[in-house]
Design a protein around this motif. Structure first.
Motif, PDB file in Angstrom:
ATOM      1  N   PRO A   1       0.444  -0.448  -0.271  1.00  0.00           N
ATOM      2  CA  PRO A   1       0.163   0.031   0.038  1.00  0.00           C
ATOM      3  C   PRO A   1       0.733   1.059   0.088  1.00  0.00           C
ATOM      4  O   PRO A   1       1.676   1.248   0.785  1.00  0.00           O
ATOM      5  CB  PRO A   1      -0.791   0.193   1.589  1.00  0.00           C
ATOM      6  N   GLN A   2       0.464   2.562  -0.555  1.00  0.00           N
ATOM      7  CA  GLN A   2       1.357   3.105  -0.763  1.00  0.00           C
ATOM      8  C   GLN A   2       1.843   3.967   0.385  1.00  0.00           C
ATOM      9  O   GLN A   2       3.089   4.425   0.578  1.00  0.00           O
ATOM     10  CB  GLN A   2       0.803   4.189  -1.732  1.00  0.00           C
ATOM     11  N   ASP A   3       1.045   3.818   1.276  1.00  0.00           N
ATOM     12  CA  ASP A   3       1.528   4.995   2.425  1.00  0.00           C
ATOM     13  C   ASP A   3       3.032   3.645   3.347  1.00  0.00           C
ATOM     14  O   ASP A   3       3.385   4.351   4.655  1.00  0.00           O
ATOM     15  CB  ASP A   3       0.301   4.566   3.525  1.00  0.00           C
TER      16      ASP A   3
ATOM     17  N   SER B   1      -2.147   3.112  16.302  1.00  0.00           N
ATOM     18  CA  SER B   1      -3.280   3.701  15.205  1.00  0.00           C
ATOM     19  C   SER B   1      -2.987   4.428  13.704  1.00  0.00           C
ATOM     20  O   SER B   1      -1.930   4.685  13.926  1.00  0.00           O
ATOM     21  CB  SER B   1      -4.206   5.218  15.954  1.00  0.00           C
ATOM     22  N   PRO B   2      -3.603   4.590  12.623  1.00  0.00           N
ATOM     23  CA  PRO B   2      -3.069   5.326  11.827  1.00  0.00           C
ATOM     24  C   PRO B   2      -2.596   7.595  12.431  1.00  0.00           C
ATOM     25  O   PRO B   2      -1.761   7.408  11.499  1.00  0.00           O
ATOM     26  CB  PRO B   2      -4.884   5.222  10.940  1.00  0.00           C
ATOM     27  N   GLU B   3      -4.149   7.901  13.089  1.00  0.00           N
ATOM     28  CA  GLU B   3      -3.367   8.893  13.234  1.00  0.00           C
ATOM     29  C   GLU B   3      -1.909   8.496  14.400  1.00  0.00           C
ATOM     30  O   GLU B   3      -0.970   9.785  13.290  1.00  0.00           O
ATOM     31  CB  GLU B   3      -4.237   9.451  14.088  1.00  0.00           C
ATOM     32  N   VAL B   4      -1.521   8.056  14.937  1.00  0.00           N
ATOM     33  CA  VAL B   4      -0.663   8.045  15.369  1.00  0.00           C
ATOM     34  C   VAL B   4       1.341   7.757  14.637  1.00  0.00           C
ATOM     35  O   VAL B   4       2.243   8.421  15.113  1.00  0.00           O
ATOM     36  CB  VAL B   4      -0.132   7.222  17.201  1.00  0.00           C
TER      37      VAL B   4
ATOM     38  N   VAL C   1       6.292   9.223  11.449  1.00  0.00           N
ATOM     39  CA  VAL C   1       6.589   9.142  10.819  1.00  0.00           C
ATOM     40  C   VAL C   1       6.924  10.099  10.247  1.00  0.00           C
ATOM     41  O   VAL C   1       7.981  10.823   9.896  1.00  0.00           O
ATOM     42  CB  VAL C   1       5.310   8.079   9.888  1.00  0.00           C
ATOM     43  N   SER C   2       6.057  10.919  10.228  1.00  0.00           N
ATOM     44  CA  SER C   2       6.811  12.633  10.104  1.00  0.00           C
ATOM     45  C   SER C   2       7.615  13.548  11.124  1.00  0.00           C
ATOM     46  O   SER C   2       8.072  13.839  10.012  1.00  0.00           O
ATOM     47  CB  SER C   2       4.867  13.763  10.112  1.00  0.00           C
ATOM     48  N   ALA C   3       7.178  12.847  12.308  1.00  0.00           N
ATOM     49  CA  ALA C   3       8.886  13.330  13.220  1.00  0.00           C
ATOM     50  C   ALA C   3       9.432  12.794  12.835  1.00  0.00           C
ATOM     51  O   ALA C   3      10.597  13.477  12.474  1.00  0.00           O
ATOM     52  CB  ALA C   3       8.005  13.335  14.607  1.00  0.00           C
ATOM     53  N   LEU C   4       9.671  11.262  12.565  1.00  0.00           N
ATOM     54  CA  LEU C   4      10.559  10.503  11.834  1.00  0.00           C
ATOM     55  C   LEU C   4      12.055  11.466  11.047  1.00  0.00           C
ATOM     56  O   LEU C   4      12.365  11.416  10.829  1.00  0.00           O
ATOM     57  CB  LEU C   4      10.973   9.523  11.512  1.00  0.00           C
ATOM     58  N   HIS C   5      11.398  11.846   9.441  1.00  0.00           N
ATOM     59  CA  HIS C   5      11.025  12.422   7.963  1.00  0.00           C
ATOM     60  C   HIS C   5      11.513  13.000   9.146  1.00  0.00           C
ATOM     61  O   HIS C   5      13.162  13.448   8.471  1.00  0.00           O
ATOM     62  CB  HIS C   5       9.621  12.614   7.319  1.00  0.00           C
ATOM     63  N   SER C   6      11.906  14.534   9.832  1.00  0.00           N
ATOM     64  CA  SER C   6      12.104  15.333  10.313  1.00  0.00           C
ATOM     65  C   SER C   6      13.386  14.984  10.740  1.00  0.00           C
ATOM     66  O   SER C   6      14.173  16.255  10.317  1.00  0.00           O
ATOM     67  CB  SER C   6      10.918  16.561  11.041  1.00  0.00           C
ATOM     68  N   GLN C   7      13.437  14.384  11.686  1.00  0.00           N
ATOM     69  CA  GLN C   7      14.373  13.937  12.033  1.00  0.00           C
ATOM     70  C   GLN C   7      15.897  13.856  11.084  1.00  0.00           C
ATOM     71  O   GLN C   7      16.404  13.622  11.244  1.00  0.00           O
ATOM     72  CB  GLN C   7      14.668  13.045  13.152  1.00  0.00           C
ATOM     73  N   LEU C   8      14.898  12.522   9.762  1.00  0.00           N
ATOM     74  CA  LEU C   8      16.004  11.874   9.524  1.00  0.00           C
ATOM     75  C   LEU C   8      15.932  12.974   8.713  1.00  0.00           C
ATOM     76  O   LEU C   8      17.958  12.842   7.461  1.00  0.00           O
ATOM     77  CB  LEU C   8      15.054  11.191   8.394  1.00  0.00           C
TER      78      LEU C   8
END
Length: 346
Positions: A105-107, A288-291, A296-303
């Motif tokens: 799945p794309q996500d 959960s999808p929200e968490v 994932v968004s926070a991890l992306h920023s850290q990366l």
């Protein structure tokens, strides 16, 4: 495509096969990733050794990184050519990342910043699940990183707090130390099993290390915190450490549990209630999808910041996947184990 698979449970060299399988095609809402690197986690080797086989051919590994080369209907064509890392590829599925191609799945294919290598991206994956939910040292990033980030940030900030990371040289622990530092922890304590691992943890940002094989963990934490205890424990093996935990957590402290070596965990009621200790359990596979989106968004920023450090211990060729599984099973590998599937240059 070239791939590795097993048809029944058993020892790595007995059941893992490497050969050719049909290339998968993406359906609606899916992407196909040309895998360059596949992360090997304790959960992967335990699945091969004894978890239910749900398909005639089980391609192992949930973590991986590569480039999207095809998309199904309802997916933007612009994603073709995107560098990505994957999560949960083999969770409740039979097609993991130990293959040249995986359809997801794309996500579950997340953008991988250019400053992160495919080998590092393959470690942005899943923590160890024991025979019923434990984690070990020496796995990989993405879901270990997601686990660590969630453990550090859930239920309040660590800013100005004292944090204990159990097993700081492990795949989850190594990221938990870094995230605790990045999110402002005042003091970070970690447990280790050797001087080598202690050195690694100090380099990652820990203030204090405790060798649980040679030192009394409770006494050392009391000394480090002047008898107060730690504000947050990030726990990899709740069953083993359950008796000790009420003695090391500060009043109104938080116990975050993501692993246990046994299915039953028993805490003494009186010490826990007198200290007002909160216990939170979670498994990154089932956030959960929200968490998950938030983490994932926070991890992306850290990366993208380039501040995270990733330790690749060993890289194996696909033909040597059995040796990669054995390296993880040995428990002696310090860092992440990766199987390379990078295309041969033309």
């Amino acid at each position: 495509m070239r791939a590795a698979w097993y048809e029944k449970n058993g020892a790595a060299r007995e059941v893992l096969k490497v050969g050719s399988l049909p290339e998968p095609l993406p359906g609606p809402g899916e992407v196909r990733v040309r895998i360059h690197a596949s992360g090997v986690n304790p959960s992967d080797v335990k699945a091969r050794a004894g978890r239910p086989v749900i398909a005639p051919q089980m391609i192992p590994h949930s973590d991986g990184a590569g480039i999207i080369d095809a998309v199904g209907a309802e997916v933007a064509g612009e994603r073709i050519g995107e560098r990505v890392w994957t999560w949960n590829a083999a969770w409740r599925r039979s097609n993991g990342t130990a293959a040249e191609y995986v359809v997801l799945p794309q996500d579950q294919a997340v953008h991988l910043p250019d400053n992160v290598s495919f080998e590092e991206g393959a470690c942005l994956g899943i923590p160890a699940l024991p025979d019923n939910v434990s984690s070990e040292e020496g796995a990989c990033l993405g879901i270990p990183a997601l686990t660590a980030l969630r453990a550090v940030t859930m239920d309040g900030s660590v800013f100005g707090r004292t944090v204990l990371v159990a097993g700081g040289a492990g795949s989850v622990g190594a990221y938990a130390i870094q995230f605790a530092r990045l999110y402002g922890a005042a003091r970070i304590v970690t447990t280790v099993s050797s001087a080598q691992k202690a050195e690694i943890c100090l380099r990652l940002g820990a203030d204090d290390t405790i060798n649980y094989k040679t030192e009394d963990v409770v006494d050392r934490i009391k000394d480090i915190t002047n008898g107060r205890g730690v504000d947050r424990v990030i726990e990899v093996d709740a069953a083993t450490n359950a008796k000790m935990l009420p003695e090391i957590i500060a009043q109104d402290g938080l116990l975050v549990i993501y692993g246990s070596s046994k299915p039953d965990i028993s805490f003494e009621f009186l010490p826990m209630i007198l200290a007002g200790i909160a216990a939170r359990f979670f498994i990154v596979y089932e956030m959960s999808p929200e968490v998950r989106a938030e983490t994932v968004s926070a991890l992306h920023s850290q990366l993208r910041s380039g501040l995270l450090r990733h330790h690749i211990a060993e890289i194996y060729a696909l033909d040597d996947i059995a040796a990669a599984h054995e390296a993880v099973e040995s428990g002696k590998t310090v860092g992440n184990v990766v199987v390379s599937l990078s295309p041969t240059p033309s």
